[in-house]
Design a protein around this motif. Structure first.
Motif, PDB file in Angstrom:
ATOM      1  N   TYR A  26       9.223  -6.597  -5.892  1.00 15.03           N
ATOM      2  CA  TYR A  26       8.659  -5.267  -5.627  1.00 15.03           C
ATOM      3  C   TYR A  26       7.282  -5.327  -4.978  1.00 15.03           C
ATOM      4  N   LEU A  34       6.867  -0.684   6.369  1.00 16.30           N
ATOM      5  CA  LEU A  34       7.969   0.119   5.826  1.00 16.30           C
ATOM      6  C   LEU A  34       8.003   1.466   6.540  1.00 16.30           C
ATOM      7  N   LEU A  47      13.230   0.939   1.863  1.00 16.90           N
ATOM      8  CA  LEU A  47      12.841  -0.271   1.134  1.00 16.90           C
ATOM      9  C   LEU A  47      13.736  -1.440   1.537  1.00 16.90           C
ATOM     10  N   LEU A  51      13.968  -6.074  -2.804  1.00 13.01           N
ATOM     11  CA  LEU A  51      13.587  -5.485  -4.097  1.00 13.01           C
ATOM     12  C   LEU A  51      14.849  -5.353  -4.942  1.00 13.01           C
ATOM     13  N   ALA A  63      17.338  -2.428  -3.760  1.00 15.64           N
ATOM     14  CA  ALA A  63      16.715  -1.172  -3.328  1.00 15.64           C
ATOM     15  C   ALA A  63      17.248  -0.715  -1.973  1.00 15.64           C
ATOM     16  N   GLN A  65      15.962   2.973  -0.882  1.00 15.58           N
ATOM     17  CA  GLN A  65      14.855   3.835  -0.466  1.00 15.58           C
ATOM     18  C   GLN A  65      14.244   4.479  -1.705  1.00 15.58           C
ATOM     19  N   VAL A  93      13.653   5.960  -7.158  1.00 12.90           N
ATOM     20  CA  VAL A  93      13.825   4.710  -6.420  1.00 12.90           C
ATOM     21  C   VAL A  93      15.319   4.388  -6.471  1.00 12.90           C
ATOM     22  N   GLY A 151       3.108  -2.705   3.632  1.00 15.60           N
ATOM     23  CA  GLY A 151       3.700  -2.983   2.326  1.00 15.60           C
ATOM     24  C   GLY A 151       2.639  -2.972   1.238  1.00 15.60           C
ATOM     25  N   ILE A 154       5.247  -1.920  -4.816  1.00 16.74           N
ATOM     26  CA  ILE A 154       6.058  -0.730  -5.082  1.00 16.74           C
ATOM     27  C   ILE A 154       6.175  -0.496  -6.595  1.00 16.74           C
TER      28      ILE A 154
END
Ligand SMILES: NS(=O)(=O)c1c(F)c(F)c(SCCc2ccc(C(=O)O)cc2)c(F)c1NC1CCCCCCC1
Ligand SMILES: [Zn+2]
Length: 232
Positions: A26, A34, A47, A51, A63, A65, A93, A151, A154
Motif C-alpha cells: 500500500y 496515479l 490503484l 496493493l 486493488a 480503485q 477501497v 504515489g 494509501i
C-alpha cells in the motif's frame, strides 16, 4: 443483499474468527503516478494491482480503485450508517479476488469483490494522507477531467487499527449493483479538518455543471442478513 445498509450494533454478531485485515504494497513511492478522475459520480483514484489484502479475507484480493462518498454543506454523506448515524463522508477501497482473471470477470461472482470502507469525520487536525488527494481536486472540477498524482502511503487513508470492523455480504452501491461485494466497514473513523471536508464537498461538478454532492445511495433493507463484527 443490497448495499448500503444501516449497521445496528445491537444486532451484529461478534465473530472471533474474523482476523485483522492485513494490507501489503500500500505504500507507493512518489515517482509512481496515479490517475485521479472526476467521473461525474465521485472522485476516483486508480490503484495498481500491487496493493493487496493479505489477511482477514479467506482469499487474496488486489486493488482496483478507491473513491469517496460525501454530502453537502448542509448535511453528511456516508453510504453506510451506524445506529442510524450518517457520517460526513465514506471512503471505499475496491479490490477483486485474484482467483479471477480481472475485476470485470470477478465482479459478477459472489466472492468476486472486497471493498474496505471507512467513515470520515471533521476534527481539529488536517489529515496529510487525504491532503494528497484533496489538494488536486481543483484541477478536476469538471466531469471527465483527470490528473496524475504522486504515489503515497494509501494505507494512511484507512484507520491505523484494522482489527475492529463490521463484515457482511452486500453489493456495489452503483449500477449494475451486483451482489458480489464482501464488505468490511471499519469501526475507527478517519478525521479530516473542516477545510479539507469543505474541499471535498465544494470542488467537484457533475455532467451538467451542478455541484457533485450527496453521492450516496439510499439505505437498503437488511432482510434476514446478519452483520458480523470482529469485536464485542
Ligand atoms: N460504492 S461502489 O464501489 O459501488 C462505486 C460507486 F458507488 C460509484 F458511484 C462509482 S462511480 C460510478 C460508476 C463509474 C462511472 C464511471 C467510471 C469511469 O469513468 O471510469 C467508473 C465507474 C464507482 F466506481 C464505484 N465502484 C466501482 C463500481 C462500478 C463497477 C465496478 C468497478 C469497480 C467498483
Ligand atoms: Zn463506493
Amino acid at each position: 443483499m443490497q448495499s448500503p445498509i444501516n449497521i445496528d450494533t445491537a444486532k451484529t454478531i461478534f465473530s472471533p474468527q474474523l482476523r485483522p485485515i492485513q494490507l501489503s504494497g500500500y505504500s507507493l513511492p512518489a515517482n509512481e503516478k496515479l490517475k485521479l478522475r472526476n467521473n461525474g459520480h465521485t472522485v476516483l483514484l486508480e490503484l495498481p494491482e500491487s496493493l493487496a489484502i493479505t489477511g482477514g479475507y479467506a482469499q487474496q484480493y488486489r486493488a482496483v480503485q478507491l473513491h469517496l462518498h460525501w454530502g453537502s454543506p448542509s448535511g453528511p454523506g456516508s453510504e453506510h450508517t451506524v445506529n442510524g448515524h450518517r457520517f460526513a463522508a465514506e471512503i471505499h477501497v475496491v479490490h477483486y479476488n485474484t482467483k479471477y482473471d480481472s475485476f470485470k470477470e470477478a465482479m459478477v461472482h459472489p466472492d468476486g469483490l472486497a471493498v474496505l470502507g471507512a467513515f470520515l469525520e471533521v476534527g481539529p487536525r488536517e489529515n496529510p494522507y487525504y491532503q494528497e488527494i484533496l489538494e488536486h481536486l481543483y484541477k478536476i472540477q469538471r466531469e471527465g477531467e483527470e490528473v496524475l498524482v504522486p504515489g503515497f502511503n494509501i494505507a494512511g487513508l484507512l484507520p491505523a487499527n484494522l482489527k475492529l470492523y463490521f463484515h457482511y455480504n452486500g453489493s456495489l452501491t452503483t449500477p449494475p449493483c451486483y451482489q458480489t461485494v464482501k464488505w468490511t466497514v471499519f469501526n475507527q473513523t478517519m478525521v479530516l479538518s473542516h477545510d479539507q471536508m469543505s474541499m471535498l464537498v465544494m470542488s467537484l461538478r457533475n455532467d451538467d455543471s451542478k455541484p457533485l454532492q450527496n453521492n450516496y445511495r439510499m439505505m437498503q433493507d437488511l432482510h434476514r442478513r446478519r452483520v458480523l463484527s470482529s469485536f464485542q
